[in-house]
Design a protein around this motif. Sequence first.
Motif, mmCIF file in Angstrom:
data_model
loop_
_atom_site.group_PDB
_atom_site.id
_atom_site.type_symbol
_atom_site.label_atom_id
_atom_site.label_comp_id
_atom_site.label_asym_id
_atom_site.label_seq_id
_atom_site.Cartn_x
_atom_site.Cartn_y
_atom_site.Cartn_z
ATOM 1 N N HIS A 160 0.778 -1.116 0.004
ATOM 2 C CA HIS A 160 -0.060 -0.125 -0.132
ATOM 3 C C HIS A 160 0.829 1.297 0.124
ATOM 4 C CE1 HIS A 160 -3.223 2.685 1.240
ATOM 5 N NE2 HIS A 160 -4.113 1.865 0.547
ATOM 6 N N THR A 161 1.965 1.281 0.701
ATOM 7 C CA THR A 161 3.075 2.450 0.630
ATOM 8 C C THR A 161 3.854 2.454 -0.456
ATOM 9 O OG1 THR A 161 4.470 1.072 2.002
ATOM 10 C CG2 THR A 161 2.794 2.403 3.200
ATOM 11 N N ALA A 163 4.526 3.047 -4.126
ATOM 12 C CA ALA A 163 3.755 3.766 -5.482
ATOM 13 C C ALA A 163 3.473 2.705 -6.367
ATOM 14 C CB ALA A 163 4.665 5.023 -5.835
ATOM 15 N N GLN A 166 0.459 0.488 -5.187
ATOM 16 C CA GLN A 166 -0.721 0.892 -4.543
ATOM 17 C C GLN A 166 -1.873 0.504 -5.260
ATOM 18 O OE1 GLN A 166 -0.350 5.099 -4.255
ATOM 19 N NE2 GLN A 166 0.692 4.808 -2.088
ATOM 20 N N LYS A 167 -1.893 0.438 -6.492
ATOM 21 C CA LYS A 167 -3.314 0.232 -7.220
ATOM 22 C C LYS A 167 -3.611 -1.351 -6.991
ATOM 23 C CE LYS A 167 -5.287 0.207 -11.824
ATOM 24 N NZ LYS A 167 -5.272 0.752 -13.026
ATOM 25 N N THR A 170 -5.311 -2.157 -3.428
ATOM 26 C CA THR A 170 -6.605 -1.829 -3.354
ATOM 27 C C THR A 170 -7.464 -2.876 -3.703
ATOM 28 O OG1 THR A 170 -6.972 -0.790 -5.516
ATOM 29 C CG2 THR A 170 -6.192 0.684 -3.747
#
Length: 345
Positions: A160-161, A163, A166-167, A170
């Motif tokens: 999640h952290t 970059a 991150q997608k 989710t």
Amino acid sequence: MSTWPLSTFVSQASKSIILNLAASTYDGDLITKIVNKFKSSLSESTFQSILLKNPVAAFHFLNFLRQTGQLIRLKKYMKLLGFIRESEIPSYNQLMQKLMNLSSGHVDEVNKYLMQIAESEVASNPTVKFIFEISSELAVILDYQNSYEREWSLHYNELHTNANTQKLATTLPKSLLMQPLCETLSALVRMDHSLKSNSRAEVLGKKCKIADEQFKWLVVEPLVQSQNWDDLESLVLKKRSLSRRMEITIPSDRLILHFNSLGVPNNIIEGYLKYMSDDEEFIQIIIRLNMIDEAVKLCLEKRNINTLKDLMSQIPSNHPQREKISHYLSVPVAQWKDFVCRQAF
């Protein structure tokens, strides 16, 4: 029974004979009706004495109590008939109610209830055998989830952290607890960054008796998203018996379409296209994925003139590859080696 009412048979011996005759028919409704009639007309001690002498009638009576929700009486007569340990196990319906009211944080308690369900009356009832199997399997999965929940939480936070991921994060569950088997396997593969022999995912798959092909489908996505191409290849490819050629071990058309849906690069997909043995299927796939360039290259490498002809007949007349295909179809296959040599350099 209408001609000779049960009240006609007065002695305990005659009642036992009647119950034995009913039990010999294995007519559940008749047996239950007679047992309940005796239950309402006899003293408790006499009723118990008759019931203890007839196991078939006794089991029908227990089933009647269970189905009608008379759980206190059920427990009492189970103990009477010798099912002491079983009598202490709550009924399946009670257990499911407790399970539904628990939060995912009470893992140990949830697991206890699951194991109790697996040992309750469903274990010996063939009509609900699947409930027994599911309860046992859920207990195994939940134990795994609880063991690796902390590790997964750390891994999820890293995704999640970052970059770049991150997608992806989710689309993944924050907590491993109470997730389905597919999500649990996926999480184990992601945390291990691989799928080696006796990996955590493989061990869980064996414990849950997942079929080999089903297991492969479940772990393809996490391997793709981790870009672990080596383990993916080891998973779905194997050597043909008595041959040096490799083959795809799960339906190749579905696998390649799945790769495309997951955004696998064309150069990776091309590596699997060459293992397709069905030429018609091969043509359909490359047309659908618009991988004409890769298909022409593979046809030339494999010197597959028939597939190249089929490809020529199905691509648009203005496609830039038509000229190249026409050229190679106009020369002997033996001369195609020039193309292969040029590609090598």
